[in-house]
Design a protein around this motif. Structure first.
Motif, mmCIF file in Angstrom:
data_model
loop_
_atom_site.group_PDB
_atom_site.id
_atom_site.type_symbol
_atom_site.label_atom_id
_atom_site.label_comp_id
_atom_site.label_asym_id
_atom_site.label_seq_id
_atom_site.Cartn_x
_atom_site.Cartn_y
_atom_site.Cartn_z
ATOM 1 N N VAL A 224 0.834 -1.189 0.000
ATOM 2 C CA VAL A 224 0.000 0.000 0.000
ATOM 3 C C VAL A 224 0.874 1.247 0.000
ATOM 4 N N GLU A 225 0.662 2.084 -0.986
ATOM 5 C CA GLU A 225 1.398 3.342 -1.073
ATOM 6 C C GLU A 225 0.420 4.499 -0.922
ATOM 7 N N VAL A 226 0.600 5.281 0.133
ATOM 8 C CA VAL A 226 -0.275 6.424 0.408
ATOM 9 C C VAL A 226 0.543 7.704 0.266
ATOM 10 N N ASP A 227 0.085 8.549 -0.608
ATOM 11 C CA ASP A 227 0.767 9.829 -0.849
ATOM 12 C C ASP A 227 0.307 10.829 0.216
ATOM 13 N N THR A 228 1.101 10.969 1.263
ATOM 14 C CA THR A 228 0.734 11.890 2.345
ATOM 15 C C THR A 228 0.878 13.355 1.951
ATOM 16 N N GLU A 229 1.511 13.604 0.778
ATOM 17 C CA GLU A 229 1.665 14.978 0.307
ATOM 18 C C GLU A 229 0.453 15.430 -0.509
ATOM 19 N N HIS A 230 -0.429 14.497 -0.817
ATOM 20 C CA HIS A 230 -1.621 14.839 -1.602
ATOM 21 C C HIS A 230 -2.501 15.792 -0.788
ATOM 22 N N GLU A 231 -3.087 16.762 -1.481
ATOM 23 C CA GLU A 231 -3.899 17.771 -0.791
ATOM 24 C C GLU A 231 -5.145 17.174 -0.141
ATOM 25 N N GLY A 232 -5.572 16.002 -0.616
ATOM 26 C CA GLY A 232 -6.752 15.384 -0.023
ATOM 27 C C GLY A 232 -6.437 14.488 1.163
ATOM 28 N N TYR A 233 -5.118 14.266 1.429
ATOM 29 C CA TYR A 233 -4.761 13.384 2.550
ATOM 30 C C TYR A 233 -5.189 13.988 3.889
ATOM 31 N N ALA A 234 -4.981 15.284 4.037
ATOM 32 C CA ALA A 234 -5.376 15.944 5.286
ATOM 33 C C ALA A 234 -6.880 15.861 5.497
ATOM 34 N N VAL A 235 -7.653 16.001 4.417
ATOM 35 C CA VAL A 235 -9.111 15.882 4.513
ATOM 36 C C VAL A 235 -9.489 14.467 4.925
ATOM 37 N N TYR A 236 -8.835 13.470 4.313
ATOM 38 C CA TYR A 236 -9.098 12.072 4.649
ATOM 39 C C TYR A 236 -8.735 11.788 6.105
ATOM 40 N N ASN B 225 -8.718 13.770 8.616
ATOM 41 C CA ASN B 225 -9.653 14.407 9.550
ATOM 42 C C ASN B 225 -11.041 13.777 9.518
ATOM 43 N N SER B 226 -11.449 13.269 8.345
ATOM 44 C CA SER B 226 -12.836 12.826 8.187
ATOM 45 C C SER B 226 -13.012 11.310 8.164
ATOM 46 N N CYS B 227 -11.987 10.571 7.698
ATOM 47 C CA CYS B 227 -12.199 9.152 7.417
ATOM 48 C C CYS B 227 -11.229 8.206 8.122
ATOM 49 N N ALA B 228 -10.036 8.682 8.465
ATOM 50 C CA ALA B 228 -8.987 7.795 8.964
ATOM 51 C C ALA B 228 -9.370 7.093 10.260
ATOM 52 N N SER B 229 -10.182 7.712 11.085
ATOM 53 C CA SER B 229 -10.547 7.104 12.368
ATOM 54 C C SER B 229 -11.317 5.803 12.181
ATOM 55 N N CYS B 230 -12.022 5.670 11.073
ATOM 56 C CA CYS B 230 -12.800 4.448 10.803
ATOM 57 C C CYS B 230 -12.123 3.554 9.766
ATOM 58 N N HIS B 231 -11.621 4.175 8.687
ATOM 59 C CA HIS B 231 -11.077 3.404 7.572
ATOM 60 C C HIS B 231 -9.568 3.182 7.660
ATOM 61 N N GLY B 232 -8.908 3.672 8.696
ATOM 62 C CA GLY B 232 -7.487 3.428 8.874
ATOM 63 C C GLY B 232 -6.609 4.440 8.169
ATOM 64 N N GLY B 233 -5.396 4.578 8.652
ATOM 65 C CA GLY B 233 -4.484 5.554 8.089
ATOM 66 C C GLY B 233 -4.033 5.246 6.684
ATOM 67 N N THR C 211 -12.352 -1.752 4.189
ATOM 68 C CA THR C 211 -11.211 -1.152 3.508
ATOM 69 C C THR C 211 -11.668 -0.335 2.304
ATOM 70 N N LEU C 212 -10.903 0.680 1.989
ATOM 71 C CA LEU C 212 -11.182 1.498 0.804
ATOM 72 C C LEU C 212 -10.227 1.152 -0.332
ATOM 73 N N LEU C 213 -9.430 0.110 -0.145
ATOM 74 C CA LEU C 213 -8.514 -0.343 -1.187
ATOM 75 C C LEU C 213 -9.244 -1.294 -2.122
ATOM 76 N N GLY C 214 -8.936 -1.197 -3.383
ATOM 77 C CA GLY C 214 -9.570 -2.059 -4.374
ATOM 78 C C GLY C 214 -10.940 -1.593 -4.820
ATOM 79 N N LEU C 215 -11.304 -0.344 -4.529
ATOM 80 C CA LEU C 215 -12.602 0.184 -4.951
ATOM 81 C C LEU C 215 -12.637 0.384 -6.461
ATOM 82 N N GLU C 216 -13.778 0.119 -7.048
ATOM 83 C CA GLU C 216 -13.956 0.313 -8.490
ATOM 84 C C GLU C 216 -14.866 1.501 -8.783
ATOM 85 N N TYR C 217 -15.070 2.362 -7.774
ATOM 86 C CA TYR C 217 -15.911 3.543 -7.959
ATOM 87 C C TYR C 217 -15.088 4.682 -8.578
#
Length: 259
Positions: A177-189, A191-199, A209-215
């Motif tokens: 899993v590679e997460v771009d912590t420099e992405h502008e949406g990472y801070a939003v994620y 604050n809003s989603c990490a507590s439930c969906h993981g860092g 998990t939000l990995l493997g989504l086809e949306y």
């Protein structure tokens, strides 16, 4: 007095003067039914064990056991299955006479009687003969038990698509899993989603998990606002710009890890 055996005295005429040995006869008294432990018997045991071990290892190499992801107690749609050596008991509980109001019969009475009968088999058929035709009770009970286990296991396994099941619950290695912590949406994620969906979008006890989504990004944004499945609406409280950044971040992580 017994002729040729001398005089014997007993204190009670009801007690026999002839004593019988309670020690069982040695196998040497049964011609053709005994053999030396070393090397004859032990060599046969080693050969049988080696053949079984080689066959078992070949089977695991040719058809590895499919692995699934970590257990998720919040996933109500997931149907757990026992290991293969308990599948016959799992199949037994599908029948009407061993499920529902009669579930105690399926989980206690029938298995208890079956295993108890196998334990009693040597005592029910304790003749000196060692050939199968000379031990009809023990051999019959063993064959009946073996046939029942094989049939119930086959019936249970035949109705499960093991490959599809493993693929649907395939674990995602953390190192992949590679997460771009420099992405502008990472801070939003965060604050809003990490507590439930993981860092790292790996999911948790309260959210999948939000990995493997086809949306698409638009669909992800819509889910964040309106919810889906067990996720309620109005979880996300940010602005439209932050919502767009969040959707783009989740999409970019999935695209990066799909390559």
């Amino acid at each position: 007095m017994h002729k040729g055996k001398g005089m014997k005295f007993v204190g009670d005429s009801r007690i026999s003067a002839e004593k019988t040995s309670q020690i069982p006869k040695d196998y040497s008294e049964y011609p053709g039914r005994t053999e030396a432990f070393w090397p004859n018997f032990l060599l046969k045991e080693w050969l049988a064990g080696s053949v079984f071990l080689v066959g078992f290892l070949s089977l695991t190499l040719a058809h590895p056991s499919p692995l699934e992801g970590m257990a998720d107690p919040t996933d109500a749609a997931y149907i757990p299955l026992p290991d293969w050596y308990f599948l016959f008991l799992y199949e037994l509980l599908k029948y009407e006479f061993a499920s529902g109001d009669f579930v105690l019969i399926g989980i206690l009475v029938m298995p208890g009687l079956a295993f108890g009968a196998l334990l009693l088999a040597p005592f029910l058929d304790n003749g000196p003969g060692r050939r199968p035709k000379q031990r009809p009770i023990a051999i019959g009970m063993m064959l009946l038990g073996l046939a029942s286990v094989i049939w119930l296991t086959y019936e249970s396994a035949a109705h499960v698509d093991w490959e599809a099941r493993a693929e649907a619950n395939k674990p995602v290695p953390e190192s992949a899993v590679e997460v771009d912590t420099e992405h502008e949406g990472y801070a939003v994620y965060e604050n809003s989603c990490a507590s439930c969906h993981g860092g790292e979008l790996e999911g948790g006890p309260a959210a999948p998990t939000l990995l493997g989504l086809e949306y698409s990004a638009e669909e992800i944004a819509d889910i964040a606002v309106n919810g889906i499945g067990g996720m309620p609406a109005d979880i996300f409280q940010g602005s439209d710009e932050e919502l767009e950044q969040l959707a783009d971040f989740i999409t970019s992580v999935n695209e990066a890890n799909a390559e």
